[in-house]
Design a protein around this motif. Structure first.
Motif, short mmCIF file in Angstrom:
data_model
loop_
_atom_site.label_atom_id
_atom_site.label_comp_id
_atom_site.label_asym_id
_atom_site.label_seq_id
_atom_site.Cartn_x
_atom_site.Cartn_y
_atom_site.Cartn_z
N ALA A 71 19.36 28.48 16.81
CA ALA A 71 20.04 29.64 17.40
C ALA A 71 19.79 29.72 18.90
O ALA A 71 20.72 29.97 19.68
CB ALA A 71 19.57 30.91 16.71
N MET A 72 18.55 29.49 19.32
CA MET A 72 18.24 29.55 20.75
C MET A 72 18.94 28.44 21.51
O MET A 72 19.32 28.61 22.68
CB MET A 72 16.73 29.48 20.96
CG MET A 72 15.98 30.72 20.48
SD MET A 72 16.62 32.27 21.17
CE MET A 72 16.35 32.02 22.93
N GLY A 73 19.14 27.29 20.85
CA GLY A 73 19.89 26.21 21.48
C GLY A 73 21.32 26.61 21.76
O GLY A 73 21.85 26.37 22.86
N VAL A 74 21.96 27.24 20.78
CA VAL A 74 23.34 27.70 20.95
C VAL A 74 23.42 28.80 22.01
O VAL A 74 24.28 28.77 22.91
CB VAL A 74 23.91 28.21 19.61
CG1 VAL A 74 25.29 28.85 19.82
CG2 VAL A 74 23.99 27.09 18.60
N LEU A 75 22.51 29.75 21.93
CA LEU A 75 22.55 30.89 22.85
C LEU A 75 22.24 30.48 24.29
O LEU A 75 22.88 30.97 25.23
CB LEU A 75 21.55 31.96 22.38
CG LEU A 75 21.92 32.68 21.09
CD1 LEU A 75 20.76 33.54 20.59
CD2 LEU A 75 23.17 33.53 21.28
N THR A 76 21.29 29.58 24.45
CA THR A 76 20.97 29.11 25.80
C THR A 76 22.14 28.33 26.39
O THR A 76 22.47 28.48 27.58
CB THR A 76 19.71 28.23 25.78
OG1 THR A 76 18.62 28.97 25.21
CG2 THR A 76 19.32 27.79 27.19
N SER A 77 22.78 27.50 25.57
CA SER A 77 23.95 26.76 26.05
C SER A 77 25.08 27.71 26.44
O SER A 77 25.77 27.51 27.45
CB SER A 77 24.44 25.79 24.96
OG SER A 77 23.42 24.87 24.62
N GLY A 96 18.49 28.79 12.19
CA GLY A 96 17.12 29.21 12.40
C GLY A 96 16.86 29.52 13.87
O GLY A 96 17.74 29.43 14.72
N ARG A 97 15.62 29.86 14.19
CA ARG A 97 15.27 30.30 15.54
C ARG A 97 15.57 29.23 16.59
O ARG A 97 16.19 29.51 17.63
CB ARG A 97 13.79 30.69 15.59
CG ARG A 97 13.48 31.94 14.76
CD ARG A 97 11.97 32.08 14.54
NE ARG A 97 11.27 32.36 15.77
CZ ARG A 97 11.07 33.57 16.28
NH1 ARG A 97 11.56 34.63 15.64
NH2 ARG A 97 10.39 33.75 17.38
N ILE A 98 15.13 27.99 16.35
CA ILE A 98 15.30 26.94 17.34
C ILE A 98 16.78 26.61 17.54
O ILE A 98 17.27 26.51 18.68
CB ILE A 98 14.52 25.67 16.92
CG1 ILE A 98 13.02 25.98 16.91
CG2 ILE A 98 14.82 24.52 17.86
CD1 ILE A 98 12.16 24.81 16.44
N VAL A 156 23.64 38.92 18.79
CA VAL A 156 23.61 39.85 17.65
C VAL A 156 24.07 39.20 16.36
O VAL A 156 23.73 39.65 15.27
CB VAL A 156 24.48 41.10 17.97
CG1 VAL A 156 25.96 40.74 18.02
CG2 VAL A 156 24.23 42.20 16.96
N ASP A 157 24.82 38.11 16.44
CA ASP A 157 25.33 37.43 15.24
C ASP A 157 24.33 36.44 14.66
O ASP A 157 24.60 35.84 13.62
CB ASP A 157 26.64 36.71 15.57
CG ASP A 157 27.75 37.67 15.97
OD1 ASP A 157 27.88 38.71 15.30
OD2 ASP A 157 28.46 37.39 16.94
N PHE A 158 23.17 36.27 15.32
CA PHE A 158 22.13 35.37 14.83
C PHE A 158 20.93 36.19 14.35
O PHE A 158 20.67 37.29 14.85
CB PHE A 158 21.68 34.41 15.94
CG PHE A 158 22.71 33.39 16.33
CD1 PHE A 158 22.72 32.13 15.75
CD2 PHE A 158 23.67 33.69 17.30
CE1 PHE A 158 23.67 31.19 16.12
CE2 PHE A 158 24.62 32.75 17.68
CZ PHE A 158 24.62 31.50 17.08
N ARG A 159 20.20 35.62 13.42
CA ARG A 159 19.03 36.31 12.86
C ARG A 159 17.88 36.41 13.86
O ARG A 159 16.96 37.21 13.68
CB ARG A 159 18.56 35.62 11.59
CG ARG A 159 19.60 35.64 10.47
CD ARG A 159 19.03 35.16 9.15
NE ARG A 159 20.07 35.07 8.12
CZ ARG A 159 20.51 36.10 7.40
NH1 ARG A 159 19.99 37.30 7.60
NH2 ARG A 159 21.46 35.93 6.49
#
Length: 481
Positions: free
Chosen positions: A454-460, A450-452, A145-148
């Motif tokens: 953010a997804m890197g952080v979230l997946t980790s 950005g999307r990529i 929720v804290d990422f765009r």
């Protein structure tokens, strides 16, 4: 600069209006969809019979990564994601013979013995999958929720409306209530004498104390680091751990009505449902007739000191209590071990109660009945009924999948290890998820990712939680909070 960033993050999660219930249902349908694919891989190929690195990767992708992608990159295409997940399962079902052997049916005397004995509480795959899935998607959302990349329509609504995170909060309470029913089933369905109120309160306080301590610790940490807060969520000092912590003592008091219900021939499912509805309707009347609703939504936050500063948490507590009771009502008929002859009866009960809660929600919904809008901030009557409807429907869906694929199979074959691990230490993992969420937010500016990235952080992040949960389960550790 720090204060400016804090304000930006607060604005990012404030004044939101949510999305549609249909979209929420499609996004959360990823959980049953992934369970279908898991079941197909297991029953057709025996893929997860031996569990190595390859199986863990597949399990992680299905149980943890899929919910993350459903709420982020595929948030605008949830139906497409569900079709991509289910399609291989359909092909496997059509083209591959079943691999799971069913055990022989119990002899008539065994069934009779089982039916006459005290209720058993062997683990049920569909309940574990339901609770594990709810926990994984909740953990994904509290940081996403804290990422765009996480749509604003999925974040918690300010006043009126529905969102993914709104149903997540209620589902957590509903699930907790469902599992809390186990102690009641043990005590009453085996015809044991009711515990005196003092003993119940003592046990409730043992359950509450760790949660209240966690609430105090979270409060100190948030205030200590000047963390960005959404004050209208629960209030200035209140947080979700306080809500969870104050539920058991009040529940212990309400349980005093159960012996009377038993003498009147009322089942405990109906008794808890009635308690839930009386609490919900009574609270809704108080909201509308006393001005409490207006006070919570627009009233002066400093008028009555601590009470008005935490008006959302204090007021909504009645709504969450009602949800907890609805969860307990569900647990009364889903937790006891069912015999072979009773399994279709459980399916009818799940379907019937799901229809009951859904019909009740439709009656209260705006434009359909009493013109009441959903409000997670108030935890009002429509919100309570929506949560009960959503969760009973999810449980029914998981049960249908279990019956369709795993009838007669071993528990270990029917449950993904990742979901088993999240379910086993759910509250501990949720606490770690909160700590990691705070750590990420004080370490980076999530709004700039950005999307990529953010997804890197979230997946980790979700991978770390998964590894922790699986390792605890592997070591046979259950952390009770």
């Amino acid at each position: 600069m720090a204060q400016s960033l804090k304000n930006l993050k607060q604005d990012f999660v404030s004044n939101l209006t949510g999305g549609t219930i249909n979209e929420i249902n499609l996004v959360t349908a990823v959980a049953p969809a992934t369970y279908i694919l898991y079941a197909a891989l297991q029953t057709r190929l025996g893929f997860f019979k031996s569990y190595g690195p390859l199986q863990f990767i597949a399990d992680f992708l299905l149980s943890a990564a899929a919910p993350l992608f459903s709420t982020t990159l595929y948030s605008s295409f949830p139906l497409l994601l569900n079709l991509l997940i289910v399609s291989p399962a359909i092909l496997l079902r059509l083209g591959q013979p079943r691999n799971t052997k069913r055990p022989a049916k119990p002899k008539p005397q065994d069934v009779e013995k089982e039916a006459s004995s005290a209720p058993e509480f062997s683990k049920k795959p569909f309940i574990t999958v339901y609770r594990g899935s709810m926990m994984t998607i909740t953990c994904c959302a509290i940081l996403a929720v804290d990422f765009r990349v996480f749509p604003r329509r999925f974040a918690k609504v300010e006043n009126w409306g529905t969102s993914l995170m709104d149903i997540g909060v209620g589902s957590f309470v509903f699930s907790s209530g469902m599992m809390n029913a186990k102690s009641v089933v043990k005590g009453y369905l085996v015809k044991c004498a009711s515990e005196p109120l003092g003993a119940r309160l003592k046990g409730a306080m043992r359950t509450s104390l760790p949660l209240l301590v966690l609430g105090i610790v979270r409060l100190i940490m948030v205030k200590g680091v000047d963390y960005a807060e959404h004050v209208t969520e629960y209030g200035v000092h209140w947080n979700f751990f306080f809500t969870l912590g104050f539920l058991p003592p009040l529940l212990a008091i309400l349980q005093s009505v159960l012996p009377a219900a038993s003498r009147m021939g009322i089942s405990y499912t109906f008794a808890y449902t009635l308690l839930s509805l009386v609490t919900a309707v009574g609270y809704q009347i108080v909201l509308e007739k006393t001005g409490l609703e207006a006070f919570v939504l627009v009233g002066d936050r400093n008028k009555f000191g601590l009470i008005s500063q935490n008006k959302e948490g204090i007021s909504s507590f009645a709504g969450y209590l009602s949800i907890f009771l609805a969860g307990m009502a569900t647990g009364m008929y889903t937790l006891p071990q069912d015999t072979q002859s009773q399994r279709f009866g459980l399916l009818k009960k799940l379907g019937g109660w799901s229809l009951f809660w859904t019909a009740s929600f439709i009656i209260t919904k705006e434009r359909w009945g009493f013109d009441l809008a959903v409000s997670r901030r108030l935890a009002n009557l429509p919100y309570i009924l929506w949560v009960a409807s959503f969760n009973t429907a999810q449980i029914a869906a998981f049960y249908l999948i279990e019956r369709g694929y795993f009838r007669g199979a071993e528990y270990s074959d029917a449950v993904p290890k990742v979901l088993e691990a999240f379910n086993r230490n759910g509250l501990a993992i949720f606490l770690v998820a909160n700590l990691l969420t705070g750590l990420v937010n004080v370490s980076i500016n999530t709004l700039e990712y950005g999307r990529i990235a953010a997804m890197g952080v979230l997946t980790s992040y979700i991978l770390v939680l998964t590894l922790l949960a699986v390792e605890l389960d592997k070591r046979n550790l259950s952390i009770k909070l």
